[in-house]
Write an enzyme that holds these catalytic residues in place. Structure first.
Site, PDB file in Angstrom:
ATOM      1  N   TRP A 102      -7.065  -7.327  -7.826  1.00  0.00           N
ATOM      2  CA  TRP A 102      -6.249  -6.340  -7.110  1.00  0.00           C
ATOM      3  C   TRP A 102      -5.621  -6.919  -5.850  1.00  0.00           C
ATOM      4  O   TRP A 102      -4.487  -6.587  -5.508  1.00  0.00           O
ATOM      5  CB  TRP A 102      -7.057  -5.083  -6.811  1.00  0.00           C
ATOM      6  CG  TRP A 102      -7.527  -4.405  -8.070  1.00  0.00           C
ATOM      7  CD1 TRP A 102      -8.820  -4.213  -8.465  1.00  0.00           C
ATOM      8  CD2 TRP A 102      -6.703  -3.866  -9.122  1.00  0.00           C
ATOM      9  NE1 TRP A 102      -8.854  -3.587  -9.684  1.00  0.00           N
ATOM     10  CE2 TRP A 102      -7.576  -3.361 -10.111  1.00  0.00           C
ATOM     11  CE3 TRP A 102      -5.326  -3.764  -9.331  1.00  0.00           C
ATOM     12  CZ2 TRP A 102      -7.104  -2.758 -11.281  1.00  0.00           C
ATOM     13  CZ3 TRP A 102      -4.864  -3.164 -10.495  1.00  0.00           C
ATOM     14  CH2 TRP A 102      -5.745  -2.674 -11.447  1.00  0.00           C
ATOM     15  N   ASP A 171      -7.147  -1.774   0.812  1.00  0.00           N
ATOM     16  CA  ASP A 171      -7.248  -1.045  -0.447  1.00  0.00           C
ATOM     17  C   ASP A 171      -8.701  -0.605  -0.569  1.00  0.00           C
ATOM     18  O   ASP A 171      -9.602  -1.434  -0.697  1.00  0.00           O
ATOM     19  CB  ASP A 171      -6.847  -1.990  -1.597  1.00  0.00           C
ATOM     20  CG  ASP A 171      -6.989  -1.355  -2.975  1.00  0.00           C
ATOM     21  OD1 ASP A 171      -7.496  -0.225  -3.075  1.00  0.00           O
ATOM     22  OD2 ASP A 171      -6.567  -2.016  -3.951  1.00  0.00           O
ATOM     23  N   LYS A 195     -11.207   6.641  -8.987  1.00  0.00           N
ATOM     24  CA  LYS A 195     -12.471   5.925  -8.964  1.00  0.00           C
ATOM     25  C   LYS A 195     -13.565   6.792  -8.334  1.00  0.00           C
ATOM     26  O   LYS A 195     -14.622   6.955  -8.891  1.00  0.00           O
ATOM     27  CB  LYS A 195     -12.347   4.618  -8.166  1.00  0.00           C
ATOM     28  CG  LYS A 195     -11.141   3.764  -8.551  1.00  0.00           C
ATOM     29  CD  LYS A 195     -11.344   2.966  -9.821  1.00  0.00           C
ATOM     30  CE  LYS A 195     -10.058   2.447 -10.438  1.00  0.00           C
ATOM     31  NZ  LYS A 195      -9.308   1.484  -9.666  1.00  0.00           N
TER      32      LYS A 195
END
Ligand SMILES: *Cc1c(COP(=O)(O)O)cnc(C)c1O
Length: 375
Positions: A102, A171, A195
């Protein structure tokens, strides 16, 4: 009905109490005669729902007054672009720490948009199994970027780099509200909801007000919808927001509050993670892939002794056979979505806020039995 223990990395399990409330209100929300799914986002019934969700984020995350809370769409992946387009405007230069998929994608997107990207550190040398130590970040960077919890690699920062006046962007998709976080240390935080917060469809953004720019000041070509100011000026209702997801998000936030807030989640999550890591570390059949000192409380990838790193065909076939067998037999035992990410191999147990200690204990019991039968 029989509910499973769901270890999916995302979309992932939600608190059962929240699902029950949603079910009870499916046909009629309050006395409105309609489902939240069917409501106008400009209606008297919906406005308090989004306002409450925002107020709950502010309360649970202790968000200072000079930060805006936004609900946008496009997932974490769209934030990779928005961060660059809205923040990378003065020097067109940014620092990234590469800790896995990511973070790499975020850096690549910034580069694609014309940002001069400096990768200050990477843990690629050891398969992203740890968080590199970058104590201090200095230079003419518009922002510095980290991925606080690496969902795929199962790593997590146990420190924050000191960036001085450079806005720190993080993030936090897979660790939001899993433990207390000092928002004031960041310029911008974002989290895709699927999530740890809600079903897929909404992304939470927390941004310091001085970083919010007019669209004309963003990188050339930035669409109106990708400018944070568009959403900040319109209470996240410039266009139709993902109403139902925001409604569920609000319920999850109230569930978190009932269970002790961020502190309560941290206690619960540490207990679960310790239980699993202690078992992995004491096992001669399994091993955790993330190094101590960098381990995620949320995502726990692990291998078996058949993952030898050997390139021998028979060894690779045996490894695959055992992993497939594990995932299949676990599912039969009501423990689902344990297949590892292809980049790490083996298995991965995602144990987000909504996963109970009982779920983790059931997993460990299964793992003991499986190890005994396949040693
Ligand atoms: C899942 C994930 C993303 C991507 O989110 P999408 O909503 O699918 O775009 C980004 N960052 C992290 C840390 C993630 O776990």
């Amino acid at each position: 009905m029989s509910r499973v223990y769901n270890f999916s990395a995302g979309p992932s399990c939600l608190p059962e109490d929240v699902l029950k409330e949603c079910a009870a209100e499916m046909l009629e929300y309050g006395t409105t005669g309609q489902s939240v799914m069917e409501m106008s986002h400009r209606s008297k019934a919906f406005e308090p729902i989004i306002q409450d969700a925002e107020a709950m984020v502010r309360k649970l995350m202790n968000v200072p007054e000079n930060y805006k809370i936004l609900f946008v769409q496009g997932g974490g992946s769209t934030q990779f672009a928005m961060v660059a387009q809205n923040l990378g405007i003065k020097h067109k230069k940014a620092a990234y720490i590469e800790t896995g998929v990511w973070a790499k994608k975020a850096a690549a997107e910034a580069k694609h948009l014309g940002i001069n990207v400096d990768v200050l550190a990477s843990s690629k040398d050891k398969g992203y199994s740890y968080i590199p130590r970058v104590e201090k970040i200095e230079g003419d960077y518009d922002y510095a970027y980290i991925c606080l919890n690496n969902t795929i690699m199962g790593t997590h920062y146990e420190y924050l780099p000191d960036t001085g006046n450079i806005p720190l962007v993080a993030d936090i998709s897979s660790c939001v509200l899993s433990e207390p976080l000092d928002v004031s240390k960041f310029g911008l935080l974002f989290a895709g909801a699927q999530k740890n917060l809600a079903p897929a469809g909404v992304t939470l953004v927390i941004i310091r007000e001085d970083l919010i720019q007019d669209v004309e000041n963003c990188l050339p070509g930035t669409p109106t919808m990708l400018c944070y100011k568009t959403h900040a000026d319109n209470g996240s209702m410039y266009n139709t927001p993902p109403c139902y997801t925001i409604y569920v998000l609000g319920k999850v936030l109230h569930w978190i509050e009932k269970n002790g807030g961020a502190e309560g989640m941290a206690k619960r999550n540490r207990e679960k993670a310790e239980y699993l890591y202690n078992f992995l570390d004491s096992s001669d059949f399994y091993r955790a892939t993330a190094e101590k000192g960098s381990r995620s409380l949320m995502n726990v990838p692990f291998l078996t002794k058949y993952s030898t790193g050997s390139t021998d065909e028979a060894a690779i076939a045996k490894e695959k056979e055992i992993n497939d067998k594990f995932v299949k037999e676990a599912a039969k035992a009501g423990l689902v979505n344990l297949k590892g990410h292809r980049l790490v191999g083996g298995m991965r147990a995602s144990i987000y806020n909504a996963m109970s200690l009982d779920g983790v204990k059931a997993l460990v019991e299964f793992m003991k039995k499986f190890a005994e039968e396949n040693k």
